[in-house]
Design a protein around this motif. Sequence first.
Motif, PDB file in Angstrom:
ATOM      1  N   PRO A 258       0.810  -1.230   0.000  1.00 25.15           N
ATOM      2  CA  PRO A 258       0.000   0.000   0.000  1.00 25.15           C
ATOM      3  C   PRO A 258       0.841   1.277   0.000  1.00 25.15           C
ATOM      4  CG  PRO A 258      -0.862  -1.595   1.575  1.00 25.15           C
ATOM      5  CD  PRO A 258       0.469  -2.110   1.133  1.00 25.15           C
ATOM      6  N   SER A 259       1.963   1.279   0.731  1.00 23.07           N
ATOM      7  CA  SER A 259       2.787   2.496   0.770  1.00 23.07           C
ATOM      8  C   SER A 259       3.456   2.754  -0.578  1.00 23.07           C
ATOM      9  CB  SER A 259       3.835   2.377   1.882  1.00 23.07           C
ATOM     10  OG  SER A 259       4.641   1.223   1.682  1.00 23.07           O
ATOM     11  N   ILE A 260       3.922   1.697  -1.258  1.00 24.89           N
ATOM     12  CA  ILE A 260       4.522   1.871  -2.586  1.00 24.89           C
ATOM     13  C   ILE A 260       3.453   2.311  -3.584  1.00 24.89           C
ATOM     14  CG2 ILE A 260       5.666   0.683  -4.494  1.00 24.89           C
ATOM     15  CD1 ILE A 260       7.524   1.255  -2.199  1.00 24.89           C
ATOM     16  N   GLN A 265       7.020   5.183  -1.340  1.00 26.83           N
ATOM     17  CA  GLN A 265       8.029   5.147  -0.289  1.00 26.83           C
ATOM     18  C   GLN A 265       7.535   4.340   0.902  1.00 26.83           C
ATOM     19  OE1 GLN A 265       8.556   9.519   0.128  1.00 26.83           O
ATOM     20  NE2 GLN A 265      10.714   9.156  -0.323  1.00 26.83           N
ATOM     21  N   THR A 266       8.343   3.389   1.344  1.00 29.39           N
ATOM     22  CA  THR A 266       8.155   2.747   2.631  1.00 29.39           C
ATOM     23  C   THR A 266       8.892   3.565   3.689  1.00 29.39           C
ATOM     24  OG1 THR A 266      10.103   1.378   2.227  1.00 29.39           O
ATOM     25  CG2 THR A 266       7.950   0.468   1.578  1.00 29.39           C
ATOM     26  N   LEU A 267       8.864   3.086   4.932  1.00 30.29           N
ATOM     27  CA  LEU A 267       9.569   3.819   5.985  1.00 30.29           C
ATOM     28  C   LEU A 267      11.061   3.900   5.682  1.00 30.29           C
ATOM     29  CD1 LEU A 267       9.642   5.151   8.785  1.00 30.29           C
ATOM     30  CD2 LEU A 267       9.870   2.858   9.780  1.00 30.29           C
ATOM     31  N   GLY A 268      11.664   2.790   5.251  1.00 34.84           N
ATOM     32  CA  GLY A 268      13.090   2.813   4.955  1.00 34.84           C
ATOM     33  C   GLY A 268      13.429   3.717   3.785  1.00 34.84           C
ATOM     34  N   LYS A 269      12.621   3.695   2.727  1.00 36.02           N
ATOM     35  CA  LYS A 269      12.886   4.557   1.571  1.00 36.02           C
ATOM     36  C   LYS A 269      12.687   6.020   1.925  1.00 36.02           C
ATOM     37  CE  LYS A 269      11.824   1.164  -2.057  1.00 36.02           C
ATOM     38  NZ  LYS A 269      11.996  -0.001  -1.180  1.00 36.02           N
TER      39      LYS A 269
END
Length: 364
Positions: A258-260, A265-269
């Motif tokens: 869902p974030s992508i 962006q995920t948390l790390g990205k």
Amino acid sequence: MSSVSAGWYKDPADTSTQRYWDGEGWVGKAIPADAVPPDGPPAAEPESPASPPAAHPAHPAHPVTPAAPLAGPPPGWTPQPPPGMQPPPGWQPPPPGMQPPPGWQPPPPQGQQPPPQGWQQPPPGWQQPPPGWQAPQPGWQQPPPGWQPHPGAQPMQGYPYPFAMPEVRPHGMALAGLGRRLTARLIDIVAVLLLNVVVNGYFAWLYMQDFLPIFRAYWAQAQAGNPPPVMQATDRMSTLSVAIVMIGTLLWLLYEAPSIANSGQTLGKRIVGIKVVGVEKTEPIGFARAFTRWARLGIWTLFWWVCGLGLVIQFVAALSPVFDPRLRQAWHDKAAATVVVAVPAGTAPTVEAATSGDSSGGLT
């Protein structure tokens, strides 16, 4: 004096016969070409009785031009040795006045192979190409005079052009480096592990209740020097192990896809400043493409129990951008037609998204 040695040769006037050449001219009568000639010159022919001179008019109406004496083989004739016989050492081409037939070439020196069919002499000034040189692919053109590569451009390995190509910048943004991508992936792994501790913690505790007694019995037998028993999982342990892997895979999917799909962006990205975008536009790629991208990497979690096969494939997939030096697409990026770009804080794309008919950067 002719350089052709004496011997039997085909008569140039009638190739179906052969005559003897004594080094100066033809002697004797001709014999069939397939007949076996004698070892030496033919036997001398008996002289015929002189015939009385024929009466000629004192003043002929048409003067007769005497024929020129035959000084050697006719023009165009090339002596050939008998079948199966190699040219003798020191053999030279025919002397001046004896023209070889069209296309005739002197035999190569002894021990040297003749040139291949269709070989042509290289033009003046030609030089042997350096080792490792490869011919350019069809359609290659020489760059214009004064052309200079883009500052910072790196030469492409295996690219058909011998000069450096400019770095690709999708939608005006630089491609993310492998170090930043791996750092973002490690941060995401830690985040998914924390989610598993919260959601899968209870199932893991139940699993350990059955596992610890089996392990203690195994360890006690090993300490006593007895052959340790075979560790066999209980039915509940087998069920719980499948449930833990399934829940862990689902948590990873719900964390990343869902974030992508919405922001790229995920948390790390987000922490390292990189973003997933489509190769054709900067708008969100949607859940379908985000799921396709995750599935090429995350679905292998279900195969961890097969001798670690899934974990090995995921590790190689994480390093797969190295195999694409131009766009740095991982295998899951190629499946979803996405690229990972660097987005420093407070900046935005400087180039509009490419249209369907635009080939900017070679991405469409």
